[in-house]
Write an enzyme that holds these catalytic residues in place. Structure first.
Site: not given
Ligand SMILES: NC(=O)c1ccc[n+]([C@@H]2O[C@H](COP(=O)([O-])OP(=O)(O)OC[C@H]3O[C@@H](n4cnc5c(N)ncnc54)[C@H](O)[C@@H]3O)[C@@H](O)[C@H]2O)c1
Length: 340
Positions: A157, A132
């Protein structure tokens, strides 16, 4: 005929990739998922309805939680894959702030269990890890991160995603696994979880409720992203899978480990995005800019990745962002079950 293993197939992005693969190839697909709060088999059910009975049979679903190793029973249910696309992950950033260890288990331990399975495969051509933009952290104005820039995780995350990415690099260095990595910017599209910004804004504008938009501390500038439609992610991914003669020339240890940024067609701030959503619905936008740091620690105001590498190889999204947003708003209003 190739066999592809896709993890997290009941999730938002992977179900679009599955639809794209059924439509554009003759491959067999196996997906493993453990169906958590964001995994939803109705996604797969809806996309399969577009296909013939013969095509529907090309998808096999195996229930498995990647926190556990892939044992011989699960291994025989999967079969022998030519390609692995690893998308399964705990993906809710706010939840990672409350329960960081869950993210280590799902995203780091889960990835290493899958890499160990991949290590046992004799004819594996490619293992793609879906990373990501968040691993690079906030991008100051004028900065767009390139594929091999440093990590700077600002929440658990993104730390778990960066950590799993490093395990992939290590498995290519140590065991010569054919690793590919994508860094994808914020994805949107049909059947996204209703708590995400775009479906939530569509619903709030429809019901004339206030939309809260993350901004800087002075509340003068909304956060921005390069949103990319899930079908463009699937298209870009197929482009990467077909890059058979691509030789990565970067200096990256012994591992070639090609990395690719999958970036939306243009940058947009969240206020402009909400205004487009209101305009398509012909409704007033009721909104408030809120200070993102107080409301959500670990939230970055701006993410930005450079699209240059894939562009230079011949790929970029073909459809304008405003058109994609319009289509998703119209689809969501007709398919209300996917809104809150
Ligand atoms: N959504 C985005 O904007 C975005 C951007 C960049 C990268 N990514 C990455 O793309 C991938 C897919 O994202 P998404 O938005 O579709 O997520 P999602 O939450 O919609 O789907 C994730 C799926 O993985 C499954 N899963 C989670 N942990 C698992 C485990 N331990 N074992 C088996 N299955 C498990 C869930 O049940 C779910 O179906 C993730 O790896 C995410 O980090 C997403």
């Amino acid at each position: 005929m190739k066999k592809v293993l896709i993890t997290g197939g009941a999730g938002f992005i992977a179900h679009h990739i599955i639809a794209h693969i059924i439509k554009n190839t003759d491959w067999e697909i196996v997906t493993i998922d453990r169906l958590d709060i964001s995994g939803n088999l109705n996604r797969l059910n809806e996309i399969l309805n577009q296909f013939s009975d013969k095509d529907k049979k090309r998808l096999k679903i195996v229930f498995h939680d990647l926190k556990a190793e892939i044992n011989s029973q699960i291994e025989s249910a999967i079969g022998i894959p030519d390609i692995i696309l690893h998308l399964a992950a705990a993906s809710h950033v706010d939840r990672s702030i409350s329960f960081p260890m869950e993210f280590v288990q799902d995203n780091v331990v889960g990835t290493v269990n899958l890499l160990d399975f991949a290590r046992r495969q004799k004819k594996l051509e490619k293992f793609v890890y879906f990373s990501t933009d968040e691993i690079f952290g906030n991008a100051p104005e004028g900065v767009s991160y390139s594929e091999y820039d440093r990590y700077n995780s600002t929440n658990p995350y993104s730390a778990s995603k960066a950590s799993a990415e490093e395990f992939c690099v290590a498995y290519e260095n140590t065991y010569k696994l054919p690793i590919y990595i994508t860094h994808t910017m914020n994805v949107f599209g049909e059947r996204q979880h209703p708590e995400k910004f775009i479906p939530m804004t569509i619903q709030r504008v429809r019901d004339q409720q206030k939309v809260l938009i993350h901004a800087n501390e002075e509340k003068t500038q909304a956060g921005s992203r390069h949103y990319i439609h899930a079908q463009d992610v699937a298209d870009g991914l197929m482009f990467i899978l077909n890059l058979n003669n691509y030789v990565h020339r970067g200096d990256f240890g012994n591992a070639k480990c090609p990395k690719f940024n999958l970036v939306g067609p243009e940058e947009i701030d969240n206020l402009t995005l909400a205004q487009i959503i209101a305009k398509v619905q012909k409704k007033e936008l009721i909104y408030e800019l809120i200070d993102n740091h107080t409301s959500r620690p670990g939230h970055d105001l701006r993410y930005s990745l450079s699209p240059k590498l894939l562009k230079s190889l011949g790929w970029e999204p073909k459809i304008k962002l405003s058109k994609r947003i319009e289509e998703v708003v119209e689809w969501s209003l007709k398919n209300k079950r996917w809104l809150s």
